[in-house]
Design a protein around this motif. Structure first.
Motif, PDB file in Angstrom:
ATOM      1  N   SER A   1     -12.103 -59.694  45.806  1.00 50.59           N
ATOM      2  CA  SER A   1     -11.169 -58.583  45.948  1.00 50.59           C
ATOM      3  C   SER A   1     -11.920 -57.277  46.164  1.00 50.59           C
ATOM      4  O   SER A   1     -13.108 -57.162  45.880  1.00 50.59           O
ATOM      5  CB  SER A   1     -10.269 -58.472  44.708  1.00 50.59           C
ATOM      6  OG  SER A   1     -11.042 -58.317  43.539  1.00 50.59           O
TER       7      SER A   1
ATOM      8  N   ARG B   1     -11.974 -53.433  45.023  1.00 52.21           N
ATOM      9  CA  ARG B   1     -11.511 -52.550  43.952  1.00 52.21           C
ATOM     10  C   ARG B   1     -12.191 -51.182  44.082  1.00 52.21           C
ATOM     11  O   ARG B   1     -13.293 -51.082  44.621  1.00 52.21           O
ATOM     12  CB  ARG B   1     -11.847 -53.142  42.583  1.00 52.21           C
ATOM     13  CG  ARG B   1     -11.205 -54.494  42.308  1.00 52.21           C
ATOM     14  CD  ARG B   1      -9.740 -54.364  41.995  1.00 52.21           C
ATOM     15  NE  ARG B   1      -9.143 -55.656  41.706  1.00 52.21           N
ATOM     16  CZ  ARG B   1      -9.148 -56.233  40.519  1.00 52.21           C
ATOM     17  NH1 ARG B   1      -9.762 -55.640  39.502  1.00 52.21           N
ATOM     18  NH2 ARG B   1      -8.568 -57.411  40.333  1.00 52.21           N
TER      19      ARG B   1
ATOM     20  N   TRP C   1     -13.099 -47.560  41.747  1.00 52.12           N
ATOM     21  CA  TRP C   1     -13.100 -46.798  40.502  1.00 52.12           C
ATOM     22  C   TRP C   1     -13.869 -45.511  40.764  1.00 52.12           C
ATOM     23  O   TRP C   1     -15.042 -45.543  41.121  1.00 52.12           O
ATOM     24  CB  TRP C   1     -13.729 -47.586  39.364  1.00 52.12           C
ATOM     25  CG  TRP C   1     -13.854 -46.809  38.095  1.00 52.12           C
ATOM     26  CD1 TRP C   1     -14.966 -46.182  37.621  1.00 52.12           C
ATOM     27  CD2 TRP C   1     -12.814 -46.536  37.155  1.00 52.12           C
ATOM     28  NE1 TRP C   1     -14.695 -45.536  36.447  1.00 52.12           N
ATOM     29  CE2 TRP C   1     -13.369 -45.739  36.133  1.00 52.12           C
ATOM     30  CE3 TRP C   1     -11.463 -46.886  37.083  1.00 52.12           C
ATOM     31  CZ2 TRP C   1     -12.616 -45.301  35.055  1.00 52.12           C
ATOM     32  CZ3 TRP C   1     -10.713 -46.439  36.004  1.00 52.12           C
ATOM     33  CH2 TRP C   1     -11.300 -45.670  35.012  1.00 52.12           C
TER      34      TRP C   1
ATOM     35  N   LYS D   1     -16.419 -47.914  45.663  1.00 47.30           N
ATOM     36  CA  LYS D   1     -15.626 -49.057  46.129  1.00 47.30           C
ATOM     37  C   LYS D   1     -16.478 -50.309  45.971  1.00 47.30           C
ATOM     38  O   LYS D   1     -17.640 -50.336  46.399  1.00 47.30           O
ATOM     39  CB  LYS D   1     -15.212 -48.888  47.588  1.00 47.30           C
ATOM     40  CG  LYS D   1     -14.276 -47.723  47.855  1.00 47.30           C
ATOM     41  CD  LYS D   1     -13.954 -47.656  49.339  1.00 47.30           C
ATOM     42  CE  LYS D   1     -13.082 -46.447  49.670  1.00 47.30           C
ATOM     43  NZ  LYS D   1     -12.817 -46.359  51.133  1.00 47.30           N
TER      44      LYS D   1
ATOM     45  N   TYR E   1     -13.834 -53.720  36.489  1.00 44.01           N
ATOM     46  CA  TYR E   1     -13.443 -54.555  37.625  1.00 44.01           C
ATOM     47  C   TYR E   1     -13.033 -55.967  37.242  1.00 44.01           C
ATOM     48  O   TYR E   1     -12.579 -56.732  38.096  1.00 44.01           O
ATOM     49  CB  TYR E   1     -14.598 -54.630  38.626  1.00 44.01           C
ATOM     50  CG  TYR E   1     -15.062 -53.277  39.119  1.00 44.01           C
ATOM     51  CD1 TYR E   1     -14.271 -52.509  39.965  1.00 44.01           C
ATOM     52  CD2 TYR E   1     -16.289 -52.750  38.724  1.00 44.01           C
ATOM     53  CE1 TYR E   1     -14.689 -51.266  40.414  1.00 44.01           C
ATOM     54  CE2 TYR E   1     -16.724 -51.511  39.172  1.00 44.01           C
ATOM     55  CZ  TYR E   1     -15.921 -50.770  40.010  1.00 44.01           C
ATOM     56  OH  TYR E   1     -16.334 -49.542  40.441  1.00 44.01           O
TER      57      TYR E   1
END
Length: 229
Positions: free
Chosen positions: A158, A160, A162, A166, A196
């Motif tokens: 996936s 993600r 934060w 990335k 994550y």
């Protein structure tokens, strides 16, 4: 090298021939026996894979430097004005020189810390490597230590985000297949597990290849053998 190193087949490798001429069973993950098996671990991701992703230290350094400058600059300026404003006229020159020296020491300290972080990230080599058989991915964000996973052993990959980072996040089907990589690795990857949900991550926006190219390569080499989100 397009596969785990010699002597380190993924998950120990299937037996060559079944006993008494019987037919081999159909293990999960397309050819690997069930149950936890040791995952190949290396100090550095091999560079001879079909698709290799390396960290972009220049981009990361510029972003970190800009963020620190934007955050610390106004605070330092305000403190400087307050200190100098409280001094007499004859003491402002000496105070200004002192503030300049303090500011220089602070910038040097921050530069050393940022440089150390960049060196730790860059000295570990690539962060991700893909082939038709599987992938190599770092198990420590600030070291080169990496593990091998065949595509059939990957449950989900996936994207993600934060803050400014990335990440490409890799989750294996069975976490028990992960080897015991020691306390330093557990400490180093603990924040990644919190943010994550997995300690197996690779940067997307601070890499030497565009994010779209990396995601397209993952889709191409995985060929539908794991979930992509």
């Amino acid at each position: 090298m397009t596969y785990p190193p010699p002597g380190q087949p993924p998950y120990g490798g299937p037996p060559a021939q079944p006993p008494h001429g019987g037919q081999p069973g159909q293990p999960p993950y397309g050819g690997w026996p069930s149950g936890p098996h040791p995952t190949p671990v290396v100090k550095r991701i091999p560079d001879d894979q079909p698709f290799v992703v390396r960290p972009n230290l220049v981009k990361r350094g510029l972003v970190i430097g800009g963020v620190l400058l934007a955050a610390l600059g106004p605070i330092i300026c305000c403190l400087g004005f307050l200190v100098l404003g409280s001094m007499e006229t004859e003491g402002r020159r000496a105070g200004g020189l002192g503030m300049a020296g303090l500011l220089g020491c602070l910038i040097l300290l921050v530069a050393l810390l940022v440089g150390l972080q960049l060196w730790l990230i860059g000295s570990g080599g690539p962060v991700l490597a893909l082939s038709h058989e599987g992938l190599w991915i770092r198990s420590r964000p600030t070291r080169g230590q990496a593990i091998w996973l065949p595509w059939e052993a990957v449950a989900q990959i996936s994207r993600r985000r934060w803050s400014l980072e990335k990440m490409l996040v890799v989750k294996p089907h069975n976490p028990a297949t992960m080897p015991n990589l020691g306390g330093y690795t557990a400490f180093d990857s603990a924040p990644l597990n919190v943010l994550y949900g997995s300690g197996l991550v690779a940067t997307l926006n601070f890499a030497d290849k565009p994010e779209a190219e990396i995601l397209a390569a993952v889709a191409h080499y995985s060929a539908g053998r794991c979930q992509l989100t």
